[in-house]
Enzyme design. Structure first.
Site, PDB file in Angstrom:
ATOM      1  N   LYS A  49       0.838  -1.204   0.000  1.00  0.00           N
ATOM      2  CA  LYS A  49       0.000   0.000   0.000  1.00  0.00           C
ATOM      3  C   LYS A  49       0.873   1.254   0.000  1.00  0.00           C
ATOM      4  CE  LYS A  49      -0.261  -0.365   5.027  1.00  0.00           C
ATOM      5  NZ  LYS A  49      -1.068  -0.868   6.148  1.00  0.00           N
ATOM      6  N   TYR A 268      17.119  29.169  10.447  1.00  0.00           N
ATOM      7  CA  TYR A 268      15.974  29.941  10.951  1.00  0.00           C
ATOM      8  C   TYR A 268      15.931  29.960  12.469  1.00  0.00           C
ATOM      9  CZ  TYR A 268      13.834  29.799   6.287  1.00  0.00           C
ATOM     10  OH  TYR A 268      13.558  29.944   4.963  1.00  0.00           O
TER      11      TYR A 268
HETATM   12  C1  LIG Z   1      -0.327  -1.855   6.827  1.00  0.00           C
HETATM   13  C2  LIG Z   1      -0.910  -3.140   7.211  1.00  0.00           C
HETATM   14  C3  LIG Z   1      -0.105  -4.289   7.319  1.00  0.00           C
HETATM   15  C4  LIG Z   1       1.398  -4.246   7.239  1.00  0.00           C
HETATM   16  O1  LIG Z   1       1.910  -3.848   8.494  1.00  0.00           O
HETATM   17  P1  LIG Z   1       3.473  -3.750   8.824  1.00  0.00           P
HETATM   18  O2  LIG Z   1       3.502  -3.332  10.241  1.00  0.00           O
HETATM   19  O3  LIG Z   1       4.019  -2.723   7.894  1.00  0.00           O
HETATM   20  O4  LIG Z   1       4.059  -5.084   8.575  1.00  0.00           O
HETATM   21  C5  LIG Z   1      -0.738  -5.497   7.530  1.00  0.00           C
HETATM   22  N1  LIG Z   1      -2.078  -5.575   7.680  1.00  0.00           N
HETATM   23  C6  LIG Z   1      -2.871  -4.478   7.617  1.00  0.00           C
HETATM   24  C7  LIG Z   1      -4.344  -4.636   7.805  1.00  0.00           C
HETATM   25  C8  LIG Z   1      -2.310  -3.231   7.413  1.00  0.00           C
HETATM   26  O5  LIG Z   1      -3.097  -2.153   7.385  1.00  0.00           O
END
Ligand SMILES: *Cc1c(COP(=O)(O)O)cnc(C)c1O
Length: 389
Positions: A49, A268
């Site tokens: 994702k 800054y």
């Molecule tokens: C993002 C996500 C994962 C992956 O999690 P990690 O901690 O990056 O391994 C797995 N399952 C779901 C439902 C997620 O939203």
């Protein structure tokens, strides 16, 4: 244009970019294999994702496929459609399918597997299956303690008892997500496991998936039939004992080396006063490139005081950040590197083999996930490892 025959590149031309990311696709595939070996006989999926956590799904997904991965998870439908174009034969799960009947039709047409999150989602999918006279594959997400996505245990029981008005669907996969997998001793892990086991008994024949990256390290009882690692594939360290290979190296180009006398201030807010005559390397990267301002050397109170500010790695040593991170530039104190050791055009490592991703994230008061997904589009990107067909 590839810089080397075994490298593909993306993003702005290296001459025009202030920073570069090197993404090691061999290390990525090796991390997947490590997790797959640890999780067997459970299958190991890959969560890609958010453009594969910012690393570029178009390169990452085919490399994982070449490494043997066949099951993928994305968050949103548009990510699923893009992944389908890349991997025609993969099993692709969409964690956050959008509501609507047209949406369900589109997902089904692309052969994407929605992870149904509400009784309404399930009804809609059931109606679609009935209309098509076809058991279209789907997954059901059960919430065991996150209170984010998924049906409650009560809703699942109602569904399983078959006394809902909608047509029941047969999920190929039952999914839940751990809230505290990165804290092995947290009591919520065992509680979620227990609820998940109880719910799973209602769905005989459905495969089960509970563990994310950190969940894989909670023990064999958490693996079930399919594990869903994300961050560990990309070189994040889900738990201290995990030894994942470094996948991403972020570097910033030195655009200027300047000298400033003791007593002057930098950046800054003039939040740092130089205690000695200082050699400063100005680098062309900033908070617009995901280097969160909270990692500044001084003057930004967004980080726990026990965590040191960010640093770079140049000429074989760590170099501290001076003053505030700005949008497009940061300054490092390179005095201790020695005369002429750091020059314009050189690169300073921001994270990679010498400064871990997790360390760089914690210097900014955040986590590896947020650092990776914030990197943005201004890096020249080099993908090393096997070129995909
Ligand atoms: C993002 C996500 C994962 C992956 O999690 P990690 O901690 O990056 O391994 C797995 N399952 C779901 C439902 C997620 O939203």
């Amino acid at each position: 244009m590839p810089d080397r025959p075994d490298m593909a590149s993306a993003g702005p031309d290296p001459r025009h970019a202030g920073s570069r990311l090197t993404i090691d696709l061999d290390a990525l595939a090796a991390n997947w294999k490590t997790l797959a070996a640890r999780s067997a006989p459970a299958r190991t999926a890959a969560v890609v994702k958010a453009d594969a956590y910012g690393l570029g799904m178009a390169r990452v997904a085919p490399a994982l496929w070449s490494g043997g991965c066949r099951d993928f998870f994305v968050a949103l439908p548009h990510e699923g459609f893009a992944l389908r174009d890349l991997l025609p034969a993969a099993a692709i799960h969409v964690l956050v399918p959008m509501p609507g009947e047209a949406m369900a039709e589109e997902l089904a047409a692309a052969g994407l597997v929605p992870v149904l999150n509400t009784p309404d989602d399930i009804d809609r999918w059931g109606l679609l299956c009935a209309r098509r006279q076809e058991a279209l594959p789907c997954a059901i997400h059960v919430d065991t303690g996150m209170n984010r996505l998924g049906l409650t245990e009560r809703e699942i029981e109602t569904l399983a008892a078959g006394d809902r008005s909608g047509l029941p669907v047969k999920p190929g996969l039952l999914v839940s997500h751990l809230a505290c997998a990165d804290e092995p001793d947290h009591p919520l892990n065992a509680r979620q496991l227990e609820i998940f086991q109880r719910v799973a008994r209602l769905f005989e024949g459905s495969a089960r998936s509970l563990a994310n990256s950190a969940g894989i390290f909670l023990g064999p009882g958490y693996l079930f039939d399919l594990v869903r690692p994300g961050i560990a594939l990309y070189g994040g360290r889900p738990v201290p004992e995990a030894r994942m290979r470094t996948v991403v190296t972020a570097e910033a180009k030195v655009i200027q080396v300047r000298r400033a006398p003791a007593g002057e201030t930098v950046s800054y807010g003039a939040t740092v006063t130089l205690r000695r005559d200082t050699v400063i390397a100005v680098c062309a990267v900033g908070y617009a490139d995901g280097l969160h301002r909270a990692a500044s050397g001084t003057g930004v109170a967004l980080r726990e005081t026990s965590v040191p500010p960010g640093c770079g790695f140049a000429a074989g040593r760590r170099v501290p950040l001076l003053g505030r991170i700005t949008m497009d530039s940061i300054m490092f104190d390179v005095t201790d590197c020695g005369e002429g050791a750091v020059r314009p055009g050189d690169f300073v490592e921001l994270f990679g083999p010498n400064i871990t991703l997790d360390e760089a994230a914690s210097a900014a008061g955040t986590i590896s996930y947020e650092l990776l997904t914030s990197l943005g589009t201004r890096y020249h990107r080099l993908y090393s490892g096997p070129r995909q067909a």
